[in-house]
Design an enzyme around this catalytic site. Structure first.
Site, PDB file in Angstrom:
ATOM      1  N   LYS A  33     -27.748 -19.398  -0.683  1.00 48.20           N
ATOM      2  CA  LYS A  33     -27.652 -20.048  -1.996  1.00 48.20           C
ATOM      3  C   LYS A  33     -27.966 -19.039  -3.092  1.00 48.20           C
ATOM      4  O   LYS A  33     -29.069 -18.497  -3.165  1.00 48.20           O
ATOM      5  CB  LYS A  33     -28.641 -21.222  -2.077  1.00 48.20           C
ATOM      6  CG  LYS A  33     -28.555 -21.984  -3.395  1.00 48.20           C
ATOM      7  CD  LYS A  33     -29.347 -23.276  -3.348  1.00 48.20           C
ATOM      8  CE  LYS A  33     -30.785 -23.128  -3.758  1.00 48.20           C
ATOM      9  NZ  LYS A  33     -30.989 -22.834  -5.187  1.00 48.20           N
ATOM     10  N   LYS A  63     -24.808 -25.501 -10.929  1.00 51.13           N
ATOM     11  CA  LYS A  63     -25.109 -26.813 -11.546  1.00 51.13           C
ATOM     12  C   LYS A  63     -24.331 -27.024 -12.836  1.00 51.13           C
ATOM     13  O   LYS A  63     -24.900 -27.262 -13.909  1.00 51.13           O
ATOM     14  CB  LYS A  63     -26.616 -26.970 -11.776  1.00 51.13           C
ATOM     15  CG  LYS A  63     -27.425 -27.022 -10.472  1.00 51.13           C
ATOM     16  CD  LYS A  63     -28.869 -27.448 -10.711  1.00 51.13           C
ATOM     17  CE  LYS A  63     -29.660 -27.605  -9.433  1.00 51.13           C
ATOM     18  NZ  LYS A  63     -29.951 -26.318  -8.753  1.00 51.13           N
ATOM     19  N   ASP A  66     -20.549 -30.227 -18.086  1.00 54.66           N
ATOM     20  CA  ASP A  66     -19.897 -30.078 -19.398  1.00 54.66           C
ATOM     21  C   ASP A  66     -18.715 -31.043 -19.418  1.00 54.66           C
ATOM     22  O   ASP A  66     -18.559 -31.841 -18.484  1.00 54.66           O
ATOM     23  CB  ASP A  66     -19.467 -28.604 -19.584  1.00 54.66           C
ATOM     24  CG  ASP A  66     -19.486 -28.183 -21.056  1.00 54.66           C
ATOM     25  OD1 ASP A  66     -18.972 -28.949 -21.893  1.00 54.66           O
ATOM     26  OD2 ASP A  66     -19.997 -27.095 -21.353  1.00 54.66           O
ATOM     27  N   THR A 116     -35.317 -32.553  -8.113  1.00 60.43           N
ATOM     28  CA  THR A 116     -36.577 -32.907  -7.436  1.00 60.43           C
ATOM     29  C   THR A 116     -37.788 -32.611  -8.312  1.00 60.43           C
ATOM     30  O   THR A 116     -38.888 -33.064  -8.027  1.00 60.43           O
ATOM     31  CB  THR A 116     -36.733 -32.134  -6.118  1.00 60.43           C
ATOM     32  OG1 THR A 116     -36.654 -30.738  -6.405  1.00 60.43           O
ATOM     33  CG2 THR A 116     -35.672 -32.497  -5.122  1.00 60.43           C
ATOM     34  N   ARG A 208     -38.962 -20.008  -0.224  1.00 60.19           N
ATOM     35  CA  ARG A 208     -40.190 -19.253  -0.009  1.00 60.19           C
ATOM     36  C   ARG A 208     -40.781 -19.312   1.396  1.00 60.19           C
ATOM     37  O   ARG A 208     -41.341 -18.302   1.856  1.00 60.19           O
ATOM     38  CB  ARG A 208     -41.209 -19.650  -1.081  1.00 60.19           C
ATOM     39  CG  ARG A 208     -40.793 -19.121  -2.450  1.00 60.19           C
ATOM     40  CD  ARG A 208     -41.486 -19.828  -3.577  1.00 60.19           C
ATOM     41  NE  ARG A 208     -41.045 -21.221  -3.699  1.00 60.19           N
ATOM     42  CZ  ARG A 208     -41.500 -22.066  -4.606  1.00 60.19           C
ATOM     43  NH1 ARG A 208     -42.428 -21.675  -5.458  1.00 60.19           N
ATOM     44  NH2 ARG A 208     -41.035 -23.293  -4.675  1.00 60.19           N
TER      45      ARG A 208
HETATM   46  O1  C5P Z   1     -39.408 -24.024  -2.699  1.00 55.98           O
HETATM   47  P1  C5P Z   1     -38.330 -23.165  -2.083  1.00 55.98           P
HETATM   48  O2  C5P Z   1     -38.534 -21.704  -2.368  1.00 55.98           O
HETATM   49  O3  C5P Z   1     -38.079 -23.452  -0.624  1.00 55.98           O
HETATM   50  O4  C5P Z   1     -37.065 -23.595  -2.903  1.00 55.98           O
HETATM   51  C1  C5P Z   1     -35.787 -23.326  -2.492  1.00 55.98           C
HETATM   52  C2  C5P Z   1     -34.817 -23.932  -3.480  1.00 55.98           C
HETATM   53  O5  C5P Z   1     -35.105 -25.318  -3.596  1.00 55.98           O
HETATM   54  C3  C5P Z   1     -34.900 -23.358  -4.895  1.00 55.98           C
HETATM   55  O6  C5P Z   1     -33.906 -22.372  -5.087  1.00 55.98           O
HETATM   56  C4  C5P Z   1     -34.590 -24.553  -5.772  1.00 55.98           C
HETATM   57  O7  C5P Z   1     -33.215 -24.619  -6.074  1.00 55.98           O
HETATM   58  C5  C5P Z   1     -34.921 -25.739  -4.918  1.00 55.98           C
HETATM   59  N1  C5P Z   1     -36.149 -26.397  -5.381  1.00 55.98           N
HETATM   60  C6  C5P Z   1     -36.103 -27.737  -5.669  1.00 55.98           C
HETATM   61  N2  C5P Z   1     -37.228 -28.398  -6.109  1.00 55.98           N
HETATM   62  C7  C5P Z   1     -38.395 -27.740  -6.270  1.00 55.98           C
HETATM   63  C8  C5P Z   1     -38.462 -26.367  -5.968  1.00 55.98           C
HETATM   64  C9  C5P Z   1     -37.305 -25.723  -5.515  1.00 55.98           C
HETATM   65  O8  C5P Z   1     -35.050 -28.350  -5.548  1.00 55.98           O
HETATM   66  N3  C5P Z   1     -39.455 -28.423  -6.710  1.00 55.98           N
END
Ligand code: C5P
Length: 233
Positions: A33, A63, A66, A116, A208
């Site tokens: 991604k 994302k 428009d 989220t 992460r």
């Molecule tokens: O938290 P992590 O590093 O696993 O996040 C991976 C992806 O998840 C991020 O690139 C982001 O697009 C999405 N994300 C999300 N909601 C969050 C944090 C990250 O949708 N609170």
């Protein structure tokens, strides 16, 4: 071993690091991604540099949101990169989503439902009449009706969205945390990758919990990806 249904979030401001992450993990990761920061910094050449080192697929997380004509043009502008997934905000409406779908026949236009990061209070103050879950289900229905091939939603919404849209659309969920991860970072409502797949998701987005192991070197990162993958296949 087949690749696991993992979408690795390549969230780094350095192209060399991004390429090294892909090289370290690609035996286990199905999809990479690349987000807005990556695309705005490195552009199409950056995406091509990633594609050059892997046969895994690309999820272009732009994302888009428009008017239909503009989104159609934007989707066409990246179609030469042949991403497997390209995100649009489902709240852009049916005509906008359809415009993207019609301009990118080779790509799964992917409807993002409710971010989220939004709380129930946020969802209400934006003007959604329903709670986050019901709003996400409604947005997923709109996206699928408009031809979207995939949906992004929180793990807690997977089951309701799966039962609303049927088995064909691909459901992709971020907000997952492996059971051995001590903290949820900024992810508040989480599920393990395995539970998310059991609930009906086709892919989990993981960042992460895998990429942090880069500080220990590429072998450590490969092992981390292999371990998380082994729980999913
Ligand atoms: O938290 P992590 O590093 O696993 O996040 C991976 C992806 O998840 C991020 O690139 C982001 O697009 C999405 N994300 C999300 N909601 C969050 C944090 C990250 O949708 N609170």
């Amino acid at each position: 071993m087949p690749k696991a249904p993992i979408v690795l979030a390549v969230d780094t401001p350095e192209l060399a690091t991004a390429i090294a992450w892909v090289k370290a993990t690609q035996d286990h990761v199905s999809v990479y991604k690349l987000g807005l920061e990556f695309y705005l910094t490195f552009g199409s050449d950056g995406v091509k540099a990633i594609k050059d080192v892997t046969d895994s697929d690309i999820f272009l997380d732009l994302k888009l949101h428009d008017i239909p004509h503009t989104v159609s043009g934007a989707a066409k502008a990246v179609s030469h990169l042949a991403p497997r997934f390209l995100t649009v905000h489902a709240s852009g409406g049916e005509a906008m989503i359809r415009a993207a779908v019609e301009s990118s026949p080779e790509t799964h236009i992917t409807g993002v439902t409710i971010l989220t990061s939004l709380s129930e209070d946020d969802v209400s103050s934006i003007g959604f009449e329903k709670n986050a879950l019901d709003s996400a289900v409604g947005l997923a229905r709109i996206a699928v009706t408009a031809g979207a091939g995939a949906i992004v939603c929180s793990p807690l919404e997977i089951a309701a969205i799966r039962s609303a849209v049927g088995s064909a659309p691909i459901i992709i969920t971020p907000g997952v945390r492996p059971a051995d991860t001590a903290t949820g970072d900024d992810q508040v409502r989480t599920m393990t990758p395995k539970a998310a797949i059991s609930s009906g998701a086709n892919f989990v987005v993981i960042g992460r919990p895998i990429t942090q192991s880069w500080s220990l070197g590429s072998d450590a990162m490969r092992e981390r990806a292999a371990y998380i993958a082994s729980e999913l296949i």
